[in-house]
Design an enzyme around this catalytic site. Structure first.
Site, PDB file in Angstrom:
ATOM      1  N   GLY A  40      94.865 -87.812 -95.634  1.00  0.00           N
ATOM      2  CA  GLY A  40      94.567 -88.678 -96.781  1.00  0.00           C
ATOM      3  C   GLY A  40      93.649 -89.843 -96.440  1.00  0.00           C
ATOM      4  O   GLY A  40      93.522 -90.781 -97.217  1.00  0.00           O
ATOM      5  N   GLU A  83     104.838 -86.864 -93.700  1.00  0.00           N
ATOM      6  CA  GLU A  83     105.346 -87.818 -94.700  1.00  0.00           C
ATOM      7  C   GLU A  83     106.867 -87.768 -94.749  1.00  0.00           C
ATOM      8  O   GLU A  83     107.529 -88.790 -94.922  1.00  0.00           O
ATOM      9  CB  GLU A  83     104.708 -87.523 -96.067  1.00  0.00           C
ATOM     10  CG  GLU A  83     103.245 -87.956 -96.084  1.00  0.00           C
ATOM     11  CD  GLU A  83     102.332 -87.171 -97.006  1.00  0.00           C
ATOM     12  OE1 GLU A  83     102.838 -86.450 -97.889  1.00  0.00           O
ATOM     13  OE2 GLU A  83     101.099 -87.282 -96.840  1.00  0.00           O
ATOM     14  N   GLU A 117      98.719 -81.250 -88.070  1.00  0.00           N
ATOM     15  CA  GLU A 117      98.201 -82.277 -88.970  1.00  0.00           C
ATOM     16  C   GLU A 117      98.284 -83.637 -88.282  1.00  0.00           C
ATOM     17  O   GLU A 117      99.337 -84.286 -88.304  1.00  0.00           O
ATOM     18  CB  GLU A 117      99.020 -82.328 -90.261  1.00  0.00           C
ATOM     19  CG  GLU A 117      99.002 -81.040 -91.060  1.00  0.00           C
ATOM     20  CD  GLU A 117      99.284 -81.286 -92.537  1.00  0.00           C
ATOM     21  OE1 GLU A 117      98.486 -80.825 -93.351  1.00  0.00           O
ATOM     22  OE2 GLU A 117     100.279 -81.956 -92.873  1.00  0.00           O
ATOM     23  N   LYS A 165     101.687 -82.161-102.881  1.00  0.00           N
ATOM     24  CA  LYS A 165     102.509 -83.374-102.747  1.00  0.00           C
ATOM     25  C   LYS A 165     103.105 -83.720-104.117  1.00  0.00           C
ATOM     26  O   LYS A 165     103.361 -82.828-104.906  1.00  0.00           O
ATOM     27  CB  LYS A 165     101.692 -84.507-102.114  1.00  0.00           C
ATOM     28  CG  LYS A 165     101.020 -84.021-100.810  1.00  0.00           C
ATOM     29  CD  LYS A 165     100.441 -85.097 -99.964  1.00  0.00           C
ATOM     30  CE  LYS A 165      99.821 -84.473 -98.707  1.00  0.00           C
ATOM     31  NZ  LYS A 165      99.249 -85.443 -97.794  1.00  0.00           N
ATOM     32  N   HIS A 215     106.733 -81.984 -92.734  1.00  0.00           N
ATOM     33  CA  HIS A 215     105.480 -82.698 -93.008  1.00  0.00           C
ATOM     34  C   HIS A 215     105.623 -84.131 -92.495  1.00  0.00           C
ATOM     35  O   HIS A 215     106.699 -84.719 -92.569  1.00  0.00           O
ATOM     36  CB  HIS A 215     105.171 -82.691 -94.509  1.00  0.00           C
ATOM     37  CG  HIS A 215     103.790 -83.172 -94.803  1.00  0.00           C
ATOM     38  ND1 HIS A 215     103.470 -84.520 -94.835  1.00  0.00           N
ATOM     39  CD2 HIS A 215     102.637 -82.501 -95.025  1.00  0.00           C
ATOM     40  CE1 HIS A 215     102.167 -84.635 -95.077  1.00  0.00           C
ATOM     41  NE2 HIS A 215     101.635 -83.434 -95.196  1.00  0.00           N
ATOM     42  N   SER A 246      92.444 -84.146 -94.255  1.00  0.00           N
ATOM     43  CA  SER A 246      91.118 -84.377 -94.836  1.00  0.00           C
ATOM     44  C   SER A 246      90.178 -83.169 -94.736  1.00  0.00           C
ATOM     45  O   SER A 246      88.980 -83.329 -94.506  1.00  0.00           O
ATOM     46  CB  SER A 246      90.467 -85.630 -94.239  1.00  0.00           C
ATOM     47  OG  SER A 246      91.281 -86.772 -94.505  1.00  0.00           O
ATOM     48  N   ASN A 300      98.759 -78.217-100.473  1.00  0.00           N
ATOM     49  CA  ASN A 300      99.982 -79.020-100.558  1.00  0.00           C
ATOM     50  C   ASN A 300      99.717 -80.077-101.628  1.00  0.00           C
ATOM     51  O   ASN A 300      99.012 -81.051-101.378  1.00  0.00           O
ATOM     52  CB  ASN A 300     100.276 -79.674 -99.196  1.00  0.00           C
ATOM     53  CG  ASN A 300     101.449 -80.648 -99.269  1.00  0.00           C
ATOM     54  OD1 ASN A 300     102.144 -80.724-100.276  1.00  0.00           O
ATOM     55  ND2 ASN A 300     101.653 -81.403 -98.200  1.00  0.00           N
TER      56      ASN A 300
HETATM   57  P1  13P Z   1      94.767 -84.405 -97.099  1.00  0.00           P
HETATM   58  O1  13P Z   1      94.035 -83.087 -97.152  1.00  0.00           O
HETATM   59  O2  13P Z   1      94.798 -85.093 -98.442  1.00  0.00           O
HETATM   60  O3  13P Z   1      94.289 -85.266 -95.994  1.00  0.00           O
HETATM   61  O4  13P Z   1      96.306 -84.067 -96.783  1.00  0.00           O
HETATM   62  C1  13P Z   1      96.621 -83.212 -95.736  1.00  0.00           C
HETATM   63  C2  13P Z   1      98.057 -82.875 -95.795  1.00  0.00           C
HETATM   64  O5  13P Z   1      98.914 -83.721 -95.610  1.00  0.00           O
HETATM   65  C3  13P Z   1      98.418 -81.494 -96.119  1.00  0.00           C
HETATM   66  O6  13P Z   1      99.763 -81.254 -95.890  1.00  0.00           O
END
Ligand code: 13P
Length: 252
Positions: free
Chosen positions: A173, A97, A167, A11, A95, A212, A9
């Protein structure tokens, strides 16, 4: 046995130049890795580039969001049939976010999921709890609510050719991965919840872990019985790191 899936992903990251190098490297690195599924979910403007760079390879591509309706006067939105037009196999829905920053609730996420399915895409439904929710002991309640909204709207059948990604928000992150035991416990809970309605769908369901995931922790996570791969954020932007995570998904 379920095949492992490793999906990146990206982003809101990338440029045409950076993507070209990353896509070429992932394509060539995956060429000899046929026992694991691999995909990248890129920002909308780069879908054409992903299609051009990855067509004919074993790396699939997809988007990170989709509108819940098929077309109309919805300025700025992108429909599932448009994603299908660009050869997408996958689309991420719900997601954390998008839930947190854009206020998407589980009902809307379920509508997006079903529209993606209808257009022939494989939706990746993201679920997961915040740190506060984990600390107050409501992780299963939160994940169940997120999952049940889809099952109520689309029936358990909606999960037949779909992906769920667990997640935990506190692991995204942050460099703070859930332990393999913590992740396994929630994955098993998700599978059991689906199994209570349809055991066959549950046993075929691909459940990814995200938060992560790096080259140095992927193998331990992927070894758990209910973890079927990963949804990778930051580490999917570095070809060597991403490919190492894919390699961790190759059956031993
Ligand atoms: P990270 O791997 O950067 O923690 O992000 C995970 C994520 O949100 C994947 O959709």
């Amino acid at each position: 046995m379920r095949r492992k899936l490793v999906a990146g992903n990206w982003k809101m990251q990338g440029t045409l130049t950076q993507n070209a190098a990353l896509l070429d490297a992932v394509r060539s690195g995956m060429a000899a890795m046929n026992s694991v599924d691999c995909a990248v979910c890129v920002p909308f403007p780069y879908l054409a580039q992903a299609q051009q760079k990855l067509s004919g390879s074993n790396v699939k591509w997809g988007a990170q969001d989709v509108h819940q309706l098929d077309k109309g006067a919805y300025t700025g939105e992108v429909s599932a049939s448009m994603l299908h037009d660009f050869g997408c196999s996958y689309v991420i829905v719900g997601h954390s976010e998008r839930r947190a920053i854009y206020g998407e609730n589980s009902q809307l996420v379920a509508e997006k999921f079903l529209m993606a399915h209808l257009a022939g895409l494989t939706p990746i439904l993201c679920v997961g709890e915040s740190l506060q929710q984990r600390e107050s002991g409501v992780t299963e309640k939160v994940v169940a609510e997120q999952l049940d909204a889809l099952i109520q709207l689309g029936g358990v059948q909606a999960l037949r050719s779909a992906v769920v990604a667990y997640e935990p928000v506190w692991a995204i992150g942050t460099g703070k991965t859930a332990t393999s035991a913590q992740a396994q416990a929630v994955h098993a809970f998700i599978r059991q919840r689906v199994a209570s309605q349809d055991s066959q769908i549950a046993s075929g369901l691909c459940i990814l872990y995200g938060g992560s995931v790096k080259a140095n922790n992927a193998a331990e996570l992927f070894a758990m019985p209910d973890i079927d791969g990963g949804l990778i954020g930051g580490a999917s932007l570095v070809a060597e790191e991403f490919l190492a995570i894919c390699r961790a998904g190759v059956p031993s």
